[in-house]
Write an enzyme that holds these catalytic residues in place. Structure first.
Site, PDB file in Angstrom:
ATOM      1  N   ALA A   1       0.819  -1.212   0.000  1.00  0.00           N
ATOM      2  CA  ALA A   1       0.000   0.000   0.000  1.00  0.00           C
ATOM      3  C   ALA A   1       0.856   1.265   0.000  1.00  0.00           C
ATOM      4  CB  ALA A   1      -0.925  -0.014   1.218  1.00  0.00           C
ATOM      5  N   HIS A   2       0.174   2.400  -0.056  1.00  0.00           N
ATOM      6  CA  HIS A   2       0.822   3.713  -0.126  1.00  0.00           C
ATOM      7  C   HIS A   2       1.755   3.959   1.055  1.00  0.00           C
ATOM      8  CE1 HIS A   2      -2.831   4.312   2.281  1.00  0.00           C
ATOM      9  NE2 HIS A   2      -2.129   5.234   2.911  1.00  0.00           N
ATOM     10  N   ASN A   3       2.857   4.635   0.748  1.00  0.00           N
ATOM     11  CA  ASN A   3       3.832   5.115   1.726  1.00  0.00           C
ATOM     12  C   ASN A   3       4.612   4.017   2.449  1.00  0.00           C
ATOM     13  OD1 ASN A   3       1.455   7.300   1.743  1.00  0.00           O
ATOM     14  ND2 ASN A   3       3.433   8.300   1.949  1.00  0.00           N
TER      15      ASN A   3
ATOM     16  N   GLY B   1       1.902   2.798   4.963  1.00  0.00           N
ATOM     17  CA  GLY B   1       2.922   3.329   5.852  1.00  0.00           C
ATOM     18  C   GLY B   1       3.762   2.298   6.577  1.00  0.00           C
TER      19      GLY B   1
END
Length: 178
Positions: A103-105, A123
């Site tokens: 996922a993102h980050n 994250g």
């Protein structure tokens, strides 16, 4: 490969190979000597929603990109989301199996292994040489330390210290095997 979509602004290093039907979105950078399997999605928006005062979903903008280091291998059907405000980062020599979702980050440290059907929520930070076994789920914003191992099917609800082995649902520490 055939039917590959590479959007404007993508940078791909020398001697990298991209498998059939892969989509690489803008703001994605891929290092040298990488192998991207077929049917991958790199740099698409992740699941970034909040709710307004009335409880309606509002999409959170994804302004970051994806950075993939050199000598990285990404298996078939894997999805790596772009970051929201900063980039999603896959460091050098990382090996990612088929059907993984990052996922993102997220930041995946050098030479880490992420195996089949694992899921890293937004994250997550994975340390150098860490091993994420098949079918793991890792809660957002956790840290998996250097040389840690998250065992098959584990559900990580807490960060995992360096050189530690965890298994189960919820994931719990077990003695490290040599």
């Amino acid at each position: 490969g055939p039917n590959v979509v590479i959007e404007d602004g993508v940078v791909i290093g020398p001697h990298s190979k991209i498998g059939a039907n892969t989509v690489i979105k803008q703001q994605t950078r891929i290092g040298a000597r990488c192998v991207i399997g077929p049917n991958c999605s790199l740099g698409y928006d992740g699941f970034g929603y909040e709710r307004d005062e009335a409880g309606n979903p509002v999409k959170f903008p994804h302004l970051g990109g994806v950075q993939i280091g050199s000598d990285v291998e990404i298996g078939a059907g894997t999805c790596i989301d772009r970051g929201t405000l900063s980039d999603t980062i896959i460091e050098n020599q990382v090996k990612i199996d088929n059907l993984v979702h990052i996922a993102h980050n997220c930041v995946v440290g050098e030479a880490a292994f992420i195996t089949a059907c694992a899921e890293l929520s937004g994250g997550v930070r994975v340390g150098k040489r860490a091993w994420i076994a098949p079918n793991c789920s890792i809660l957002q914003k956790l840290e998996i330390g250097d040389d840690a191992l998250v065992g098959i099917g584990a559900v990580a609800l807490r960060s995992v210290p360096p050189s530690t082995q965890v298994v189960g649902n919820p994931a719990r520490r077990i003695p490290r095997r040599t």
